[in-house]
Design an enzyme around this catalytic site. Structure first.
Site, PDB file in Angstrom:
ATOM      1  N   HIS A 136       0.831  -1.213   0.000  1.00 24.73           N
ATOM      2  CA  HIS A 136       0.000   0.000   0.000  1.00 24.73           C
ATOM      3  C   HIS A 136       0.860   1.255   0.000  1.00 24.73           C
ATOM      4  O   HIS A 136       2.092   1.203   0.187  1.00 24.73           O
ATOM      5  CB  HIS A 136      -0.985  -0.014   1.174  1.00 24.73           C
ATOM      6  N   CYS A 174       2.882  -4.593   6.851  1.00 23.67           N
ATOM      7  CA  CYS A 174       2.682  -4.446   5.408  1.00 23.67           C
ATOM      8  C   CYS A 174       3.952  -3.952   4.730  1.00 23.67           C
ATOM      9  O   CYS A 174       4.918  -3.569   5.384  1.00 23.67           O
ATOM     10  CB  CYS A 174       1.544  -3.453   5.149  1.00 23.67           C
TER      11      CYS A 174
END
Length: 419
Positions: free
Chosen positions: A250, A267
């Site tokens: 992301h 992440c």
């Protein structure tokens, strides 16, 4: 600007008068850094990659070409006013008017955010000191399906993501990007441990910012331009008892150009510009390999390993098809597992099944094979569609086999139906 950044800026300017003189500059070196940018006009600098400009500025400072470095940093801040590392260099360049600089962020303070920026500068410079070998191939990507047009490999220890194109079965380098990983590093094992997983995963979809806003409200700002979820935990992770979910590729909040090398909850995060560029190549089932480090192979060595892995898989398929149970079962390790089956149950089941058949035909389609990064040793993962036909049964399923290197052979340690 947040209070902590005001504190850093105040200390940097205070350092003009208070900090002791340094004996020598300790700036990271960058032999391959793009110093040619020094000759470009401001309009041309605006078109350059921000990372190239920041590395050129760092090198210029190291070479005491301070006015040129200042020009680069100013040009970068005109285009990327939220680039915090560039603001730090601007503070250093102001401080350099009064005293020699000891290194990046020379203010006489100790601050985690300063350390984060120093680490970001270090890993960005390291990429230019040792650029990816464009004519070599990561050992992880041994076989891609025709449908997997691109593949991603993340070198977690170098905060770097590499994009490869499937060129007739051979991975070819396309681009690479600086990335942020988990606050506590990599090798995720449980929910909330703030680590990035190691393994082979696949993109499962795309969550554009509008969808994130709808689903997560204010929390969506953390993901910037959007998110591409990946398939953590996979079947091997679950077999090893690893927990957690929601591991994505992301972007970053819009108030910063990039985040520190270790700043996410697990992440892989990238600048919004880079995430947008990478996202144009991603689609469902794009492989994403996350490794502690990348082993680069020459074409010849990569081909040898690829053929050895494919031969091993073909031998397993052929021995299963032969209905010769001892030869087929010799491919399995003593600690083999599949669901609730251990090797003893697996053997008993396969021997009984084979006894009731006159013939069998097994085809493996859409095959991909990866060298699997894992704490459990040297592994291979084969992912394929299995088309099975026999004298009394026909079915088709998606299957994954995990092999572990044992002495001079590969043995199957886990077999699962891929969901």
């Amino acid at each position: 600007m947040r209070r902590s950044w005001l504190k850093i800026a105040t200390c940097l300017f205070a350092g003009l008068y208070l900090a002791p003189a340094a004996n020598s500059m300790q700036w990271p070196r960058g032999a391959a850094a793009p110093l040619s940018l020094l000759q470009r006009a401001p309009a041309q600098l605006a078109q350059a990659k921000p990372e190239e400009v920041i590395v050129a500025a760092l090198n210029a400072i190291r070479q005491n070409r301070l006015s040129e470095a200042d020009r680069l940093v100013d040009a970068l801040l005109d285009v990327r006013p939220n680039y915090r590392l560039a603001h730090l260099l601007k503070g250093d360049l102001l401080m350099a008017r009064a005293q020699p600089l000891a290194g990046i962020g020379s203010a006489p303070i100790v601050d985690d955010k300063l350390n984060d920026l120093r680490e970001e500068a270090s890993v960005r410079m390291a990429r230019y000191n040792a650029p990816p070998p464009l004519n070599e191939i990561p050992s992880n990507l041994l076989q891609l399906t025709n449908g997997q047009r691109f593949a991603v490999v993340v070198d977690a220890s170098k905060s770097r993501l590499y994009l490869f194109r499937n060129d007739g079965g051979v991975p070819r380098y396309v681009l690479d990007f600086y990335v942020t990983i988990g606050k506590l590093g990599f090798d995720k094992s449980r929910e909330g441990d703030q680590r990035t997983p190691l393994g082979v995963y696949f993109v499962t979809g795309h969550l554009p910012r509008e969808q994130l806003d709808k689903n997560y409200g204010q929390r969506a700002q953390l993901y910037g331009v959007g998110a591409w979820p990946i398939s953590y935990p996979n079947d091997w992770d679950r077999q090893q008892g690893r927990t957690g979910s929601g591991i994505w590729l992301h972007g970053v909040p819009y108030d910063t150009y990039s985040r520190a090398p270790k700043a996410s909850n697990g992440c892989v995060a990238m600048s919004n510009t880079d995430m947008t560029a990478l996202g144009s190549y991603l689609q469902a089932n794009t492989p994403v390999v996350i490794a502690s480090s990348v082993e680069w192979l020459s074409s010849e060595v990569w081909q040898q390993r690829r053929e050895a892995a494919l031969n091993k898989l073909e031998n397993w398929r052929r021995d299963w098809e032969s209905l010769n149970a001892p030869r087929y079962l010799a491919h399995y390790a003593g600690d083999f597992r599949s669901g609730n089956n251990d090797l003893a149950r697996w053997k008993a089941q396969k021997i009984a099944v084979n006894a009731g058949k006159q013939w069998a035909r097994i085809r493996l389609e859409d095959l991909s094979v990866f060298s699997y990064p894992s704490r459990e040793g040297n592994l291979l993962m084969a992912d394929f569609a299995q088309d099975y036909k026999s004298s009394n049964l026909e079915n088709r399923s998606q299957k994954r086999l995990y092999f572990r290197r044992q002495a001079d052979d590969w043995k199957i340690i886990y077999e699962a139906a891929a969901g």
